[in-house]
Write a protein that holds these residues in place. Structure first.
Motif, PDB file in Angstrom:
ATOM      1  N   LEU A 140      38.760  28.695  42.224  1.00 50.47           N
ATOM      2  CA  LEU A 140      37.740  29.724  42.421  1.00 50.47           C
ATOM      3  C   LEU A 140      37.128  29.661  43.814  1.00 50.47           C
ATOM      4  O   LEU A 140      36.785  30.696  44.398  1.00 50.47           O
ATOM      5  N   ALA A 141      37.012  28.459  44.377  1.00 45.25           N
ATOM      6  CA  ALA A 141      36.504  28.339  45.749  1.00 45.25           C
ATOM      7  C   ALA A 141      37.486  28.973  46.732  1.00 45.25           C
ATOM      8  O   ALA A 141      37.074  29.698  47.649  1.00 45.25           O
ATOM      9  N   ARG A 142      38.797  28.720  46.549  1.00 40.51           N
ATOM     10  CA  ARG A 142      39.805  29.352  47.414  1.00 40.51           C
ATOM     11  C   ARG A 142      39.740  30.865  47.276  1.00 40.51           C
ATOM     12  O   ARG A 142      39.838  31.595  48.256  1.00 40.51           O
ATOM     13  N   TYR A 143      39.563  31.339  46.064  1.00 42.03           N
ATOM     14  CA  TYR A 143      39.487  32.779  45.814  1.00 42.03           C
ATOM     15  C   TYR A 143      38.265  33.387  46.503  1.00 42.03           C
ATOM     16  O   TYR A 143      38.350  34.435  47.136  1.00 42.03           O
ATOM     17  N   ALA A 144      37.140  32.717  46.378  1.00 41.78           N
ATOM     18  CA  ALA A 144      35.899  33.235  46.954  1.00 41.78           C
ATOM     19  C   ALA A 144      35.973  33.320  48.482  1.00 41.78           C
ATOM     20  O   ALA A 144      35.382  34.229  49.090  1.00 41.78           O
ATOM     21  N   LEU A 145      36.691  32.414  49.107  1.00 45.20           N
ATOM     22  CA  LEU A 145      36.768  32.383  50.564  1.00 45.20           C
ATOM     23  C   LEU A 145      37.907  33.230  51.130  1.00 45.20           C
ATOM     24  O   LEU A 145      38.010  33.396  52.340  1.00 45.20           O
ATOM     25  N   ALA A 146      38.747  33.771  50.258  1.00 40.60           N
ATOM     26  CA  ALA A 146      39.936  34.511  50.703  1.00 40.60           C
ATOM     27  C   ALA A 146      39.606  35.966  51.040  1.00 40.60           C
ATOM     28  O   ALA A 146      38.631  36.531  50.544  1.00 40.60           O
ATOM     29  N   ASP A 147      40.470  36.540  51.896  1.00 40.85           N
ATOM     30  CA  ASP A 147      40.340  37.975  52.164  1.00 40.85           C
ATOM     31  C   ASP A 147      41.001  38.748  51.011  1.00 40.85           C
ATOM     32  O   ASP A 147      41.554  38.158  50.093  1.00 40.85           O
ATOM     33  N   ALA A 148      40.960  40.058  51.077  1.00 39.67           N
ATOM     34  CA  ALA A 148      41.438  40.892  49.968  1.00 39.67           C
ATOM     35  C   ALA A 148      42.922  40.672  49.672  1.00 39.67           C
ATOM     36  O   ALA A 148      43.323  40.583  48.510  1.00 39.67           O
ATOM     37  N   ASP A 149      43.742  40.579  50.724  1.00 40.46           N
ATOM     38  CA  ASP A 149      45.181  40.371  50.503  1.00 40.46           C
ATOM     39  C   ASP A 149      45.447  39.019  49.850  1.00 40.46           C
ATOM     40  O   ASP A 149      46.268  38.895  48.947  1.00 40.46           O
ATOM     41  N   GLU A 150      44.755  38.012  50.345  1.00 46.41           N
ATOM     42  CA  GLU A 150      44.928  36.662  49.799  1.00 46.41           C
ATOM     43  C   GLU A 150      44.433  36.606  48.346  1.00 46.41           C
ATOM     44  O   GLU A 150      45.037  35.953  47.501  1.00 46.41           O
ATOM     45  N   ARG A 151      43.365  37.294  48.039  1.00 48.38           N
ATOM     46  CA  ARG A 151      42.854  37.340  46.661  1.00 48.38           C
ATOM     47  C   ARG A 151      43.889  37.958  45.731  1.00 48.38           C
ATOM     48  O   ARG A 151      44.125  37.463  44.635  1.00 48.38           O
ATOM     49  N   ALA A 152      44.502  39.040  46.179  1.00 43.82           N
ATOM     50  CA  ALA A 152      45.531  39.690  45.356  1.00 43.82           C
ATOM     51  C   ALA A 152      46.703  38.748  45.125  1.00 43.82           C
ATOM     52  O   ALA A 152      47.236  38.660  44.017  1.00 43.82           O
ATOM     53  N   ARG A 153      47.113  38.016  46.169  1.00 44.84           N
ATOM     54  CA  ARG A 153      48.214  37.068  46.042  1.00 44.84           C
ATOM     55  C   ARG A 153      47.858  35.933  45.080  1.00 44.84           C
ATOM     56  O   ARG A 153      48.661  35.538  44.244  1.00 44.84           O
ATOM     57  N   LEU A 154      46.619  35.416  45.195  1.00 45.95           N
ATOM     58  CA  LEU A 154      46.181  34.345  44.302  1.00 45.95           C
ATOM     59  C   LEU A 154      46.173  34.817  42.838  1.00 45.95           C
ATOM     60  O   LEU A 154      46.633  34.106  41.942  1.00 45.95           O
ATOM     61  N   LEU A 155      45.618  36.004  42.617  1.00 46.26           N
ATOM     62  CA  LEU A 155      45.564  36.541  41.253  1.00 46.26           C
ATOM     63  C   LEU A 155      46.950  36.731  40.672  1.00 46.26           C
ATOM     64  O   LEU A 155      47.192  36.442  39.494  1.00 46.26           O
ATOM     65  N   LYS A 156      47.846  37.237  41.497  1.00 44.67           N
ATOM     66  CA  LYS A 156      49.218  37.448  41.022  1.00 44.67           C
ATOM     67  C   LYS A 156      49.858  36.118  40.625  1.00 44.67           C
ATOM     68  O   LYS A 156      50.546  36.029  39.618  1.00 44.67           O
TER      69      LYS A 156
END
Length: 157
Positions: free
Chosen positions: A139-155
């Motif tokens: 969740l910390a990585r997700y919170a600090l990520a940009d939109a593209d990175e968030r989408a990649r993490l979620l996927k």
């Protein structure tokens, strides 16, 4: 065709499990005067065993697990309040076949990570693809990520 040619052909056919055990199986067959089909069956089983072993190693590597724990290794005296029956129910992986989710919550140091890792490792052994992540870091990585990175993490999750 000699045995070296056969080994090379097996490797070209990507049957390295058979190629690795060919010499041993041939010696065993000659010593025991084993029928050809028995020897062939043993070679085929060697190939299947090696492929399964490689697949398990690959699944473990991709899982994110750093160890191979089991519930049999767990010291249940460490936290007697931990619901042993529920842990073994999760370990049976029944919830996966039902399409359900599992969520382990509790205070730090109560054994949640060990149980989760044991369930995750059991899932890799049963042929499931596993992604083990700890919530706080993920969740910390997700919170600090940009939109593209968030989408990649979620996927990935």
């Amino acid at each position: 065709m000699n045995t070296q040619d056969i080994e090379n052909t097996l490797r070209k056919l990507r049957l390295s499990g058979m190629a690795q055990t060919l010499q041993t199986r041939l010696m065993q067959a000659q010593a025991a005067q084993e029928p050809f089909l028995d020897t062939l069956s043993s070679l085929l089983q060697d190939e299947l065993d090696q492929r399964r072993s490689r697949l398990m190693a690959r699944r473990f590597k991709l899982s994110g697990l750093d160890e191979k724990p089991s519930l049999a290794d767990f010291d249940w005296r460490f936290n007697p309040k931990l619901p042993r029956g529920a842990c073994f129910e999760l370990h049976s992986l029944k919830f996966l076949s039902e399409g359900a989710n599992a969520l382990l919550v509790g205070k730090p140091g109560t054994g949640k990570s060990h149980v989760a890792k044991a369930v995750a490792y059991q899932a890799t052994l049963q042929g499931y693809d596993v992604a083990y992540v700890e919530a706080d870091g993920a969740l910390a990585r997700y919170a600090l990520a940009d939109a593209d990175e968030r989408a990649r993490l979620l996927k990935g999750w």
